[in-house]
Design a protein around this motif. Structure first.
Motif, short mmCIF file in Angstrom:
data_model
loop_
_atom_site.label_atom_id
_atom_site.label_comp_id
_atom_site.label_asym_id
_atom_site.label_seq_id
_atom_site.Cartn_x
_atom_site.Cartn_y
_atom_site.Cartn_z
N MET A 104 9.76 -1.43 4.44
CA MET A 104 9.25 -2.35 5.46
C MET A 104 8.94 -3.72 4.84
SD MET A 104 5.84 -2.08 7.88
CE MET A 104 6.47 -0.65 8.77
N PRO A 105 9.52 -4.81 5.36
CA PRO A 105 9.21 -6.15 4.85
C PRO A 105 7.85 -6.62 5.36
CG PRO A 105 10.78 -6.29 6.66
CD PRO A 105 10.57 -4.83 6.40
N VAL A 106 7.07 -7.21 4.48
CA VAL A 106 5.74 -7.72 4.84
C VAL A 106 5.49 -9.05 4.14
CG1 VAL A 106 4.69 -5.45 5.27
CG2 VAL A 106 4.66 -6.43 2.95
N ALA A 107 4.50 -9.79 4.65
CA ALA A 107 4.14 -11.07 4.04
C ALA A 107 2.71 -11.44 4.43
CB ALA A 107 5.11 -12.16 4.46
N SER A 108 2.10 -12.28 3.63
CA SER A 108 0.76 -12.78 3.92
C SER A 108 0.69 -14.27 3.60
CB SER A 108 -0.30 -12.04 3.09
OG SER A 108 -1.55 -12.69 3.17
N SER A 109 0.36 -15.07 4.62
CA SER A 109 0.17 -16.50 4.38
C SER A 109 -1.14 -16.74 3.64
CB SER A 109 0.19 -17.26 5.71
OG SER A 109 -0.84 -16.80 6.56
N LYS A 110 -2.07 -15.81 3.76
CA LYS A 110 -3.36 -15.93 3.08
C LYS A 110 -3.19 -15.80 1.56
CE LYS A 110 -8.03 -13.94 3.07
NZ LYS A 110 -8.91 -12.92 3.68
N LEU A 111 -2.36 -14.84 1.15
CA LEU A 111 -2.12 -14.63 -0.28
C LEU A 111 -0.91 -15.43 -0.78
CD1 LEU A 111 -2.56 -10.75 -0.57
CD2 LEU A 111 -4.28 -12.52 -0.98
N GLY A 112 -0.02 -15.80 0.13
CA GLY A 112 1.22 -16.45 -0.28
C GLY A 112 2.14 -15.51 -1.00
N LEU A 113 2.20 -14.25 -0.52
CA LEU A 113 3.03 -13.22 -1.14
C LEU A 113 3.90 -12.55 -0.08
CD1 LEU A 113 0.36 -11.44 -3.39
CD2 LEU A 113 1.94 -13.26 -4.07
N SER A 114 5.08 -12.09 -0.48
CA SER A 114 5.93 -11.34 0.43
C SER A 114 6.73 -10.33 -0.37
CB SER A 114 6.89 -12.27 1.19
OG SER A 114 7.80 -12.90 0.30
N GLY A 115 7.13 -9.24 0.32
CA GLY A 115 7.90 -8.21 -0.37
C GLY A 115 8.26 -7.06 0.54
N ILE A 116 8.68 -5.96 -0.08
CA ILE A 116 9.11 -4.76 0.63
C ILE A 116 8.21 -3.60 0.21
CG2 ILE A 116 11.02 -3.17 1.08
CD1 ILE A 116 11.60 -5.95 2.06
N LEU A 117 7.71 -2.84 1.19
CA LEU A 117 6.86 -1.69 0.91
C LEU A 117 7.70 -0.43 0.74
CD1 LEU A 117 3.97 -2.28 3.48
CD2 LEU A 117 4.19 -3.14 1.14
N ASP A 118 7.31 0.43 -0.20
CA ASP A 118 8.02 1.70 -0.40
C ASP A 118 7.98 2.55 0.86
OD1 ASP A 118 8.66 1.12 -3.02
OD2 ASP A 118 6.98 2.21 -3.87
N ILE A 119 6.79 2.98 1.22
CA ILE A 119 6.61 3.86 2.37
C ILE A 119 5.34 3.47 3.13
CG2 ILE A 119 5.96 6.23 3.05
CD1 ILE A 119 7.85 7.29 0.98
N VAL A 120 5.43 3.47 4.45
CA VAL A 120 4.25 3.33 5.29
C VAL A 120 4.17 4.57 6.17
CG1 VAL A 120 3.05 1.96 7.03
CG2 VAL A 120 4.48 0.82 5.31
N GLU A 121 3.07 5.29 6.05
CA GLU A 121 2.83 6.48 6.87
C GLU A 121 2.06 6.07 8.12
OE1 GLU A 121 0.67 9.12 4.33
OE2 GLU A 121 2.49 10.01 3.48
N PHE A 122 2.54 6.47 9.28
CA PHE A 122 1.86 6.19 10.54
C PHE A 122 1.30 7.49 11.11
CE2 PHE A 122 4.55 2.49 10.13
CZ PHE A 122 3.82 1.47 10.71
N THR A 123 0.02 7.49 11.42
CA THR A 123 -0.64 8.65 12.03
C THR A 123 -1.18 8.26 13.40
OG1 THR A 123 -1.30 9.43 9.84
CG2 THR A 123 -2.44 10.40 11.74
N LYS A 124 -0.92 9.11 14.39
CA LYS A 124 -1.34 8.79 15.75
C LYS A 124 -2.86 8.84 15.88
CE LYS A 124 0.04 9.61 20.53
NZ LYS A 124 0.89 10.42 21.43
#
Length: 222
Positions: free
Chosen positions: A66-86
């Motif tokens: 999953m691609p993510v970014a933060s303007s607060k940190l000034g960083l961007s990249g790709i996450l290995d795994i994101v687990e979603f729980t209902k």
């Protein structure tokens, strides 16, 4: 807040925390060299980074790469795994799924748990990026260590968030100045793929030419 053009690599915060010279060589000088450890790391991440591999079960599913970014940190990249729980009361809406879903990151690591916070700092930076991307609050996430087959839960505390914000700010300052930082020596330096480029024993201390000449002239006069 940083502009997108100024974003640095999210994965680099781990390098910066552990060895600022290593980070400088990679991200400022664009130096890179493979070794056994970097190759093993790529193998561990290969499955995790494949966005077409999906796992799901009742009230739970996984998203990869999953691609993510933060303007607060000034960083961007790709996450290995994101687990979603209902969840019933908190979380985010997900296309094609009913209800609210709470995300938690699982960051894959080749080796085992570290004595310092380098892996934790990277994970917290990822959490901040994911929070900003999805507009959600995340209280914890996980580090998975391939060598020990261990999944470690990390609480995302305010102190860790502040440490990450400070580290990211210093990274941007160094990058903007285009500096290659001074070497430090560690017992595992020789395992670094950039050891022959860094040459830590020679570059740790700056040699004063005037002092060098003076000392050698004094020796010749004895």
């Amino acid at each position: 807040m940083y502009r997108e053009d100024d974003y640095l690599m999210l994965s680099g915060i781990q390098h910066f925390y552990f060895c600022k010279r290593q980070w400088s060589l990679i991200h400022v000088e664009q130096q890179w060299k493979e070794n056994r450890w970097t190759a093993e790391g790529q193998i561990v991440h290969k499955k995790a980074d494949n966005p077409y591999l999906k796992e799901k079960r009742k009230n739970h599913f996984i998203s990869r790469a999953m691609p993510v970014a933060s303007s607060k940190l000034g960083l961007s990249g790709i996450l290995d795994i994101v687990e979603f729980t209902k969840q019933e009361a908190a979380g985010v809406e997900v296309n094609g799924k009913q209800g609210l879903w709470q995300p938690a990151i699982v960051e894959f690591k080749r080796g085992k748990e570290k004595k310092d916070n380098r892996d934790i700092v990277q994970l917290v930076a990822q959490v901040i990026c994911l929070e900003e991307t999805l507009k959600v609050n995340i209280s914890h996430s996980f580090l998975y260590y391939n060598q020990t087959n261990k999944k470690v839960r990390v609480e995302i505390t305010q102190n860790l968030r502040e440490e990450v914000e400070y580290t990211a700010r210093i990274m941007h300052e160094v990058y903007k100045e285009g500096r290659t930082l001074q070497a430090e020596t560690y017992k595992n330096c020789k395992e670094c793929s950039l050891y022959d480029i860094c040459i830590p024993r020679l570059t740790k201390k700056k040699i004063s030419i005037s002092n060098y000449m003076s000392n050698h002239l004094d020796e010749d006069m004895l």
